[in-house]
Design an enzyme around this catalytic site. Structure first.
Site, PDB file in Angstrom:
ATOM      1  CD  GLU A 208      84.118 -83.508  76.375  1.00  0.00           C
ATOM      2  OE1 GLU A 208      84.505 -82.601  75.787  1.00  0.00           O
ATOM      3  OE2 GLU A 208      82.417 -83.167  76.517  1.00  0.00           O
ATOM      4  CD  GLU A 312      81.148 -81.561  80.248  1.00  0.00           C
ATOM      5  OE1 GLU A 312      80.851 -81.238  79.224  1.00  0.00           O
ATOM      6  OE2 GLU A 312      82.387 -81.713  80.462  1.00  0.00           O
TER       7      GLU A 312
END
Ligand code: NAG
Ligand code: NAG
Ligand code: NAG
Ligand code: NAG
Length: 419
Positions: A208, A312
């Site tokens: 991320e 995720e």
């Protein structure tokens, strides 16, 4: 337990065949033809306040909000023994056995840069590496594949507490020393597992990066992905290539942004990781249960030029879990988050499943199945996360125990939920 270096050496020596001077790329898992089904081992080797709130509450210091301040603002011996106890107990071999028994084929294992090296003035505590090696051994024993996921880079790539350091603005991308340190760590991780691609078929060079923080982050990230490809595929710098798949994150950009990036024939074995949550905005938490299911069903993961994995996601429909938005920060759903509008009470929506109504559990099952159906139109998924101290809405383990996650992930109760 023998020292880490000995375990690693014996693992490498156990392998008799050297990787060929590359002609064909043979990944350790048939990405693209078999679906990834897995869980993240969140909150283990990288602390997250919402996954283990007790570790933070036990410090008695409200300034401790991430792993950086965990090392900075308390007695070092106390911090170290709390971490050792946590690493020894939060995930054990039994979890790997249970994950395999639940019909899953992958785990994604977040680890921070500080497991590999700590710079001057950085308060991080080390000791995670033997657990990474244990995890790989346990995965091999139970037939699971491991995604080794660098979750925190020097300076922080996103300022999230789960990068190790909660910051107003990330400091990784703007500092060449930070990036060079990260490159070196990825090379280390690449060589550690280059000869074990049957267990570690895939490495995620950085979780991320905050592409939403602007062009400078994206520019550094793109160059870092190009360098990581070399560092993972050729960690020794020779013509000898590994069979390790490189899992790059989309940096929160749309698929169109990445069209043509690191694609064949110049690149082989690259996969894209995307994270899909429906809880991190006021609009998201205001959605009805049906809205959440519709959004899951309309997620389109087809037609991309790299393998596309949802690394995720979660069946949780709210941001109610304690500390989910950070220690000391409230939830949008109940209006305790600054700038949010209350949707309703969080009672019965997070914490222990014993407080969940049967209609809420039915919704969790439907939302879980809708997401699995959608994400398997891409190359598969890994739920965030295997376990959480007091957020059963996020816990795969709690879902299995309480019936909103099937014992076999292909055994759907609502196979037509997306029409
Ligand atoms: C708690 O953290 C603060 C930093 O905000 C630090 O100054 C203080 O010494 C800590 N308190 C204790 C009891 O360690
Ligand atoms: C860049 O990061 C390094 C640590 O990786 C640090 O020592 C250095 O001071 C930083 N440089 C600037 C200009 O902030
Ligand atoms: C993999 O093992 C072979 C020998 O079996 C060795 O020559 C090679 O250097 C190893 N590669 C890495 C990256 O460790
Ligand atoms: C999904 O996205 C792909 C690639 O952009 C596109 O070709 C396809 O038409 C889309 N499918 C749907 C159902 O929207």
């Amino acid at each position: 337990m023998p020292p880490f270096r000995l375990i690693l050496a014996s693992a490498l020596l156990g392998l008799s065949v050297a990787p060929s001077v590359l002609s064909t790329f043979t990944p350790g898992f048939p990405y693209g033809s078999e679906k990834v089904r897995g869980v993240n081992l969140g909150g283990w080797l990288v602390l997250e306040p919402w996954i283990t709130p007790s570790l933070f509450d036990n410090t008695g210091n409200k300034s401790i909000v991430d792993e950086w301040t965990f090392g900075q603002y308390q007695n070092r011996d106390a911090a170290e023994s709390a971490l050792q106890a946590h690493w020894n107990t939060w995930i054990t071999e039994e979890d790997f056995a249970n994950i395999a028994a639940a019909g899953l084929n992958h785990v994604r294992l977040p680890i921070g840069y500080w497991a590999f090296e700590v710079g001057p003035g950085e308060p991080y505590i080390q000791g995670q590496l033997p657990y990474l090696q244990k995890a790989v051994t346990w995965a091999g024993k139970h037939g699971l594949k491991v995604i080794v996921d660098l979750h925190g880079a020097p300076g922080s790539q996103n300022g999230f507490d789960n990068s190790g350091q909660r910051l107003e603005f990330p400091g990784w991308h703007s500092n060449a020393t930070n990036v060079a340190r990260t490159d070196a760590i990825i090379k280390t991780i690449g060589s550690m597992f280059a000869n074990q691609t049957d267990i570690v078929p895939i490495i995620a060079p950085l979780n991320e990066p905050a592409g939403f923080d602007g062009a400078a982050v994206l520019k550094t990230t793109k160059q870092y992905w190009l360098d990581s490809y070399k560092n993972i595929r050729n960690p020794g710098g020779s013509s000898q290539q590994s069979n390790t798949v490189v899992l790059i994150h989309d940096a929160f950009q749309p698929r169109s942004y990445w069209e043509g990036f690191e694609t064949a024939p110049d690149y082989t074995g690259v996969a894209m990781d995307t994270h899909i949550y429906q809880v991190f905005s006021n609009a998201d938490v205001a959605m009805s249960h049906q809205d959440h299911i519709n959004a899951a069903c309309s997620t389109n993961l087809t037609g991309f030029d790299l393998w596309l994995i949802v690394g995720e996601w979660s069946p949780a429909p709210t941001d109610c879990a304690t500390y989910l938005n950070g220690r000391g920060i409230g939830a949008r759903y109940d209006g305790s988050f600054s700038g949010s509008t209350r949707v309703g009470s969080c009672t019965g929506l997070t914490g222990s499943a014993s407080t969940f109504s049967s209609s809420y559990k039915t919704f969790l099952r439907q939302f879980w199945e809708a997401q699995v159906i959608s994400y398997e139109k891409g190359d598969g998924w890994l739920q965030w996360t295997w376990k959480a101290e007091s957020a059963d809405d996020w816990s795969y383990q709690a879902g299995l125990a309480n019936g909103w996650i099937p014992q076999d992930p292909t055994d759907l109760m609502y196979p037509n939920i997306c029409g």
